[in-house]
Design a protein around this motif. Structure first.
Motif, PDB file in Angstrom:
ATOM      1  N   ASN A 333     -19.486 -32.812  16.512  1.00  0.00           N
ATOM      2  CA  ASN A 333     -18.133 -33.324  16.349  1.00  0.00           C
ATOM      3  C   ASN A 333     -17.313 -32.457  15.401  1.00  0.00           C
ATOM      4  N   ALA A 340     -17.768 -32.253  21.661  1.00  0.00           N
ATOM      5  CA  ALA A 340     -17.963 -33.494  22.420  1.00  0.00           C
ATOM      6  C   ALA A 340     -18.485 -33.204  23.821  1.00  0.00           C
ATOM      7  N   GLY A 371     -15.559 -40.818  22.124  1.00  0.00           N
ATOM      8  CA  GLY A 371     -14.467 -39.849  22.177  1.00  0.00           C
ATOM      9  C   GLY A 371     -13.105 -40.517  22.272  1.00  0.00           C
TER      10      GLY A 371
END
Length: 441
Positions: A333, A340, A371
């Motif tokens: 991340n 992602a 996300g």
């Protein structure tokens, strides 16, 4: 009387001729001697410059070639000799350029040699940079000396790290070993699945590939990558368990962190003074520092939340290796936009190969939901002030830094690009100001 005057004039003229002849001869001799001295000086300077160039090449050779045992020469000594040789000619532009380039190369070589010593200090300074606002807030709120909140924050950080090593590290090592064993156990099943696949038969019939060669290469690649996993985990565990690692963890790093936090304003001021000024000011450093601080603090907080959310949800759905997938989601991340996607692909493949289609869909759904949460809630609220980079520039910087520095480059791509862009804007504004002032005169 006329003859006397004429004789006196002639004698005066003769005296004057006799009087001025020796100075002309001496001036010619002095000019020739000065010309000779000038030629000698030029020859001496040429010899010094040639010697400096030779020493520069020797320094490059010493940097590139491993030093022999009991060797005396080193790039530092050769560089010092070059400085002594060229220092009297530092007024020439070519000599200054040679000294500057040699000094820069020597500085980079020295940083490479002492990188093992600098890495802990750099990491601790970055951690102190991120924790400094908390220390400042505690100091203002409770009206205490700065050393007290610095000691408290250092104790909390060390405690969290020790708990992570004692509780999570064994679980991570166990899951990594189990993942490696299960991957090795499914290699034969993968071979059978590839042999029965009609897609490979179709591609082989079209002459695009050789089916058996593809199967052999895929099997060898999986075995190689799976075999690296336990060895990598063992190396990390052994390095943490080594005496030097324990000493560094328990003694060196906490001490460095405490003193860095306690004297952070002084340390920061000293580091800022090392950078060049733009128009006599260093405002661009303040702006770049605020951008980097907002980015790292926000990304670390978002990554921690992502790790907790993904790990907890996968654990509830009984997904295999939930902790590894959650940690992977948190670490990747830190790489915007690309991280992602990589996490989703890797997590889905792990769930698909070692679980079922349903578990793979659960992993994809969890990562998609995380996300969506980040893009709609976490990022706008935590990173309330954007970095100020265009998405295309972010992707370009990720590709460039990733190519040059690997995974570390992906982690530092966005903040370093923001710093470079801020410095460029400051230099451009100063250059524009100078040119406008030059045009008015």
């Amino acid at each position: 009387m006329a003859s006397d005057s004429s004789s006196s004039d002639s004698s005066a003229s003769s005296d004057s001729v006799v009087r001025f002849d020796p100075p002309e001869a001496s001036s010619s001799e002095s000019s020739s001697s000065s010309r000779l001295e000038r030629l000698r000086g030029l020859a001496f300077e040429a010899v010094l410059v040639a010697g400096g160039v030779v020493l520069f090449l020797v320094m490059l050779y010493e940097m590139h070639t491993p030093p022999p045992e009991n060797g005396f020469l080193s790039p530092a000594l050769v560089g010092l000799a070059g400085v002594v040789l060229l220092w009297p000619l530092r007024g020439h532009k070519a000599v200054r350029a040679l000294l500057l380039s040699g000094g820069l190369l020597l500085l980079l070589w020295t940083l490479d040699k002492v990188s093992r010593v600098l890495v802990p200090f750099a990491a601790v300074y970055l951690l102190a940079y991120l924790l400094n606002p908390l220390v400042e807030q505690l100091k203002r709120r409770y009206q205490v000396p700065r050393w007290l909140p610095s000691l408290v924050v250092t104790s909390v950080v060390v405690g969290v790290f020790v708990l992570f090593i004692l509780i999570l590290a064994p679980n991570i090592a166990t899951q990594a070993q189990a993942l490696s064993d299960r991957v090795l156990g499914t290699v034969q099943n993968l071979r059978a699945w590839l042999e029965a696949s009609t897609v490979l038969d179709t591609l082989e019939g079209a002459g695009l590939l050789q089916k058996q060669e593809v199967i052999a290469q895929a099997q060898a690649l999986i075995k190689e990558q799976a075999g690296r996993l336990p060895s990598a985990v063992e190396e990390v565990v052994s390095s943490l368990g080594s005496f030097l690692g324990v000493v560094t963890l328990l003694a060196l790093v906490p001490v460095i962190l405490f003193y860095t936090l306690k004297d952070y304003p002084t340390v920061q001021s000293a580091l800022v003074d090392l950078f060049p000024t733009a128009g006599g000011r260093r405002d661009y450093l303040v702006e770049a520092g605020s951008i980097v601080g907002r980015y790292f603090r926000g990304q670390l907080l978002i990554s921690t939340i992502a790790t907790i959310n993904v790990s907890a949800l996968l654990f509830l759905f009984n997904i295999p290796f939930w902790l590894l997938i959650g940690l992977l989601a948190g670490l990747l991340n830190l790489i915007p936009q690309i991280g992602a996607l990589i996490t989703m692909v890797v997590g889905a493949l792990v769930a698909l190969i070692l679980g079922s289609w349903l578990k793979a869909l659960i992993v994809i759904a969890v990562l998609l939901g995380e996300g969506l949460l980040e893009q709609s809630v976490l990022t706008p609220n935590i990173l309330s002030y954007q970095v100020g980079l265009h998405p295309l520039l972010v992707l370009f910087s990720l590709l460039v830094f990733g190519t040059l520095l690997g995974v570390f480059g992906l982690l530092i791509a966005v903040p370093v690009t923001a710093i470079l862009l801020t410095g460029y804007r400051a230099c451009r504004e100063e250059l524009t100001l100078d040119l406008s002032e030059y045009g008015t005169t």
